[in-house]
Design an enzyme around this catalytic site. Sequence first.
Site, mmCIF file in Angstrom:
data_model
loop_
_atom_site.group_PDB
_atom_site.id
_atom_site.type_symbol
_atom_site.label_atom_id
_atom_site.label_comp_id
_atom_site.label_asym_id
_atom_site.label_seq_id
_atom_site.Cartn_x
_atom_site.Cartn_y
_atom_site.Cartn_z
ATOM 1 N N GLU A 126 39.866 38.969 36.799
ATOM 2 C CA GLU A 126 41.055 38.187 37.075
ATOM 3 C C GLU A 126 41.045 36.965 36.164
ATOM 4 O O GLU A 126 39.984 36.348 36.021
ATOM 5 C CB GLU A 126 41.088 37.721 38.538
ATOM 6 C CG GLU A 126 42.396 37.032 38.873
ATOM 7 C CD GLU A 126 42.515 36.620 40.347
ATOM 8 O OE1 GLU A 126 41.534 36.759 41.088
ATOM 9 O OE2 GLU A 126 43.597 36.170 40.710
ATOM 10 N N GLY A 266 34.867 29.767 41.814
ATOM 11 C CA GLY A 266 33.993 29.847 42.984
ATOM 12 C C GLY A 266 33.489 31.248 43.258
ATOM 13 O O GLY A 266 32.290 31.480 43.395
ATOM 14 N N GLU A 269 37.166 38.323 44.449
ATOM 15 C CA GLU A 269 37.321 39.284 45.545
ATOM 16 C C GLU A 269 37.344 40.749 45.124
ATOM 17 O O GLU A 269 37.878 41.589 45.863
ATOM 18 C CB GLU A 269 38.622 38.960 46.281
ATOM 19 C CG GLU A 269 39.923 39.225 45.486
ATOM 20 C CD GLU A 269 40.512 38.023 44.773
ATOM 21 O OE1 GLU A 269 39.744 37.075 44.465
ATOM 22 O OE2 GLU A 269 41.734 38.023 44.512
ATOM 23 N N ASN A 270 36.793 41.139 43.978
ATOM 24 C CA ASN A 270 36.788 42.537 43.539
ATOM 25 C C ASN A 270 36.505 43.477 44.709
ATOM 26 O O ASN A 270 35.578 43.246 45.484
ATOM 27 C CB ASN A 270 35.691 42.750 42.492
ATOM 28 C CG ASN A 270 35.584 41.606 41.529
ATOM 29 O OD1 ASN A 270 36.539 41.302 40.830
ATOM 30 N ND2 ASN A 270 34.437 40.923 41.522
ATOM 31 N N HIS A 302 37.036 33.490 52.584
ATOM 32 C CA HIS A 302 38.169 33.605 51.655
ATOM 33 C C HIS A 302 38.138 34.936 50.892
ATOM 34 O O HIS A 302 39.111 35.681 50.899
ATOM 35 C CB HIS A 302 38.144 32.424 50.685
ATOM 36 C CG HIS A 302 39.270 32.426 49.687
ATOM 37 N ND1 HIS A 302 40.429 31.699 49.864
ATOM 38 C CD2 HIS A 302 39.414 33.062 48.506
ATOM 39 C CE1 HIS A 302 41.231 31.898 48.846
ATOM 40 N NE2 HIS A 302 40.641 32.727 47.990
ATOM 41 N N GLU A 303 37.026 35.217 50.271
ATOM 42 C CA GLU A 303 36.954 36.444 49.453
ATOM 43 C C GLU A 303 37.030 37.682 50.338
ATOM 44 O O GLU A 303 37.671 38.662 49.987
ATOM 45 C CB GLU A 303 35.678 36.469 48.605
ATOM 46 C CG GLU A 303 35.465 35.239 47.719
ATOM 47 C CD GLU A 303 36.652 34.844 46.858
ATOM 48 O OE1 GLU A 303 37.464 35.724 46.489
ATOM 49 O OE2 GLU A 303 36.796 33.639 46.559
ATOM 50 N N HIS A 306 40.587 38.375 51.304
ATOM 51 C CA HIS A 306 41.375 38.954 50.206
ATOM 52 C C HIS A 306 41.427 40.484 50.290
ATOM 53 O O HIS A 306 42.335 41.097 49.740
ATOM 54 C CB HIS A 306 40.764 38.584 48.857
ATOM 55 C CG HIS A 306 41.341 37.345 48.231
ATOM 56 N ND1 HIS A 306 42.689 37.083 48.181
ATOM 57 C CD2 HIS A 306 40.739 36.311 47.569
ATOM 58 C CE1 HIS A 306 42.890 35.937 47.536
ATOM 59 N NE2 HIS A 306 41.739 35.449 47.159
HETATM 60 N N1 TRP Z 1 40.741 35.145 42.920
HETATM 61 C C1 TRP Z 1 39.687 34.169 42.913
HETATM 62 C C2 TRP Z 1 39.790 33.471 44.252
HETATM 63 O O1 TRP Z 1 39.354 33.953 45.225
HETATM 64 C C3 TRP Z 1 39.834 33.180 41.814
HETATM 65 C C4 TRP Z 1 39.049 33.419 40.577
HETATM 66 C C5 TRP Z 1 37.749 33.722 40.479
HETATM 67 C C6 TRP Z 1 39.508 33.278 39.256
HETATM 68 N N2 TRP Z 1 37.383 33.771 39.181
HETATM 69 C C7 TRP Z 1 38.433 33.517 38.408
HETATM 70 C C8 TRP Z 1 40.724 32.969 38.697
HETATM 71 C C9 TRP Z 1 38.550 33.429 37.047
HETATM 72 C C10 TRP Z 1 40.849 32.896 37.334
HETATM 73 C C11 TRP Z 1 39.770 33.133 36.502
HETATM 74 O O2 TRP Z 1 40.407 32.477 44.428
HETATM 75 ZN ZN ZN Z 2 41.449 33.571 46.322
#
Ligand code: TRP
Ligand code: ZN
Length: 872
Positions: A126, A266, A269-270, A302-303, A306
């Site tokens: 992401e 942080g 959520e893969n 949070h993850e 998701h």
């Molecule tokens: N989707 C992730 C979250 O839970 C955010 C995220 C993690 C992200 N690594 C990233 C966004 C790298 C952009 C680039 O919020």
């Molecule tokens: Zn998120």
Amino acid sequence: MKNQNPQTIYLKDYQPPLYLVEHTSMTFQILKGDDVRVTSKTQFIKNHDGEENLVLNGEHLVLKNVTLNDKRLESGTDFQVDNETLTLPCPGDSFTLEITTQIDPEHNTALEGLYLSQGNFCTQCEAQGFRRITYYLDRPDVLSKFTVRIEADKATYPVLLSNGNLIEEGDLDQGRHYTLWDDPFSKPCYLFALVAGTLVHIKDEFTTKSGRTVDLRIYVREGDQGQCRHAMESLKKAMKWDEDVYGREYELDRFNIVAVSDFNMGAMENTSLNIFNTALVLAHQDTATDFDFIRVEGVIGHEYFHNWTGNRITCRDWFQLSLKEGLTVFRDQEFSSDMNSRAVQRIDDVVKLRRMQFAEDAGPLAHPIRPDNYIEINNFYTMTVYEKGAEVIRMQHTLLGAENYRKGTDLYFERHDGEAVTCEDFVKCMSDASGKDLTGQFSNWYNQAGTPEITARGSYDEEAQTYTLTLTQYTPPTPGQDTKKPLLIPVATGLIGEDGKEIQETTILELTDSTQDFTFENVSSKPVPSILRGFSAPVKLKTDLNDDELRFLQIHDTDGFNRWEAGQTLALRMIGRMLDKTEKGEEPETDKKFITSFSDLLSQALEEDSDKALMARALALPDIAMIAQERNVVDPTMIYEVRKQVLDDLRRSQRAKLESLYRQNNTQTTFGISPDDMAERALKNTALAYLSTSERREDIERAKQQYDTAKNMTDRVAAISALINKTCAERKNVLAHYYEHFSAHALVIDKWFSLQASGIRKTTLEDIKQLRDHEAFNLRNPNRVRALYAAFAMNNPVSFHDVSGKGYAFLTDAILELNETNPQIAARLLTPMREWKRYTTDRQEKMKAALIQIRDTDNLSNDVYEIVQKSL
Ligand code: TRP
Ligand code: ZN
């Protein structure tokens, strides 16, 4: 213009994909750190009537082979490749494309795509990292099932993970082995993940409400497994909470978490293979503070959340990011509230929103929670999309009530499972399920930037026994949005009678016009209104309540948040008046009544049954950043000095009580992380912080003593903080001891950097430069960069905004270096400079010069270019 092609992408240009993917089958042959061969066999189907080209995204790839329906294609004749795309003439209605690429994870310093972290392979796809792995339709509305085979040397890479279920594993020739993974749920490629390396894991199980057993694992580096228990407990709590509160069950056999020390954000959520920054997994009392424990629990939640809000139902395009992030932040905030103290959680969330999101909304990068254009999507993982996005979901919860909100989310999951949708689709579900239409005026929250300002004026009619509250709303202009429409704003309001008893319990006033009257009947005496309870909307509220009325609310309000808020407003008002005086060259004084309320609060805190967590928050003064928001022209040094004067006056006049408070809460013999345990430490350390604003020997010794006898990291860090602004030998001693003692723990050394970067002493700037050259500093590791630079530039306004401009120059050097290696982090570090226009002219000029210097640099990344360009 130095940047080659900064293209702006617009929401209005959205077109459905011309091709869809039925299935993706990948093979990763891991040969060396700098040599991984990726073969992706993708089944495409045409999704349009004409014969448009197939355009795949791909960057930083070495293309080895392209085969269409088993026929090898020639570059330049059968297809075209450039730095960003691979283009093929329409190959028909359905076809299979097999593409082999070679990638170099070892030299991937941007930490997007497949990269190495301390010798282990991991991915971050992401938002658009997958295109650094293979040529693909890298957009969230192209969903596919994935099968992934990973091959690597067994001794070096014993652990080979990807999304979904492990369906096969075995040995190969020459000491190699493989695993085969199948993810039964369709997903966009940004949720793809792969991990290969030497890792150990802890294991647990969760039985879902329908009786499925899920295998839970947390993978970390050897030596860190003793710090995983808290994350695992948090995961199980999150799984249970999502079943109880949202009716959401986990439907895969496995849930894996992998912690890596090099990570831009942080966590990620893969699907069934969450990848986390170690900072948000590892937690042990010896190495993590209470704040860390709470954060780990929140981010694990949070993850996990998701899985339904983001993965099972994903975003149609990146403009819809708040669809998953705003909703998931709201879910994690509520999870944390249920696990800990609701009022305190709300206070902490609101403080974060105000400090960071309100600042963003007031600056050059203000954007709606659903932006309508961007240059670099990575720049839109913002406080606005996340935190204000969560407030917009919270308002829907407030307007519908818990029961109808739940009907709305049930409908959302039922209607859109397996789809890529928009924010409108979510709001439509809320409306359809509840019968309350939020698709009209309420939806302006998705399109309009800026923080609405609400004013409240009350009038009591003794004869009619009515109380009328007049509310007005106004949203100031933001870049590109000169005029704003009135919003539908839920204003949770209660009334407190003269005797301190609540005469009107919380009711939700729906403000829809620019000005609107709300009348309460049967009010027998003039009440004090408690407005915007629980911070029911992300707005700035100005009331006509006088200081005495605020002090009344501070004691009598039944809403914990508003009790705290009344105290904060009083402090902000007083400090504001003191700053006005200082600006006029007059001598400011701390208000006697303010000291009296503080003293009363201390007495309350000293009572046996006080709510210690709330007390610790209530006793704290707003920080420099919060005070700065109220000023037209910001002079951080002046704010610091006035604030210091207040702290000194409070300490001098309340020393006895502060000392009792410290002693009373300094009795723990065993360590626990229950809310009560944490609250006691928080209150003790609040007392310590006040007492340590003096230069007295006994106060220095108290802090030193706390450091020496600390049995947990919370107390240790609090002790160092208490000494960090001092020039005494004790500060040096504790820092030296700490470094020695914890040098094996990267996250603990991060704190060592942050603590020093937040110091305010004459020599801070010089000291910080030395930290940059310290053997333990590493510009390639985002956590270390944040520990030094973000802590300095965002948490130390006094030193960073030093009138010499040396702070700006120091940050600029790092930004320019990171622009080449890790543009995402470089762009983040620009955050404190974006608001340059709010500072005194001397500071403005120096910040502007720094921004221009950056803008005029060659090879600017899109990330940095966009922020600098918009800031100037
Ligand atoms: N989707 C992730 C979250 O839970 C955010 C995220 C993690 C992200 N690594 C990233 C966004 C790298 C952009 C680039 O919020
Ligand atoms: Zn998120």
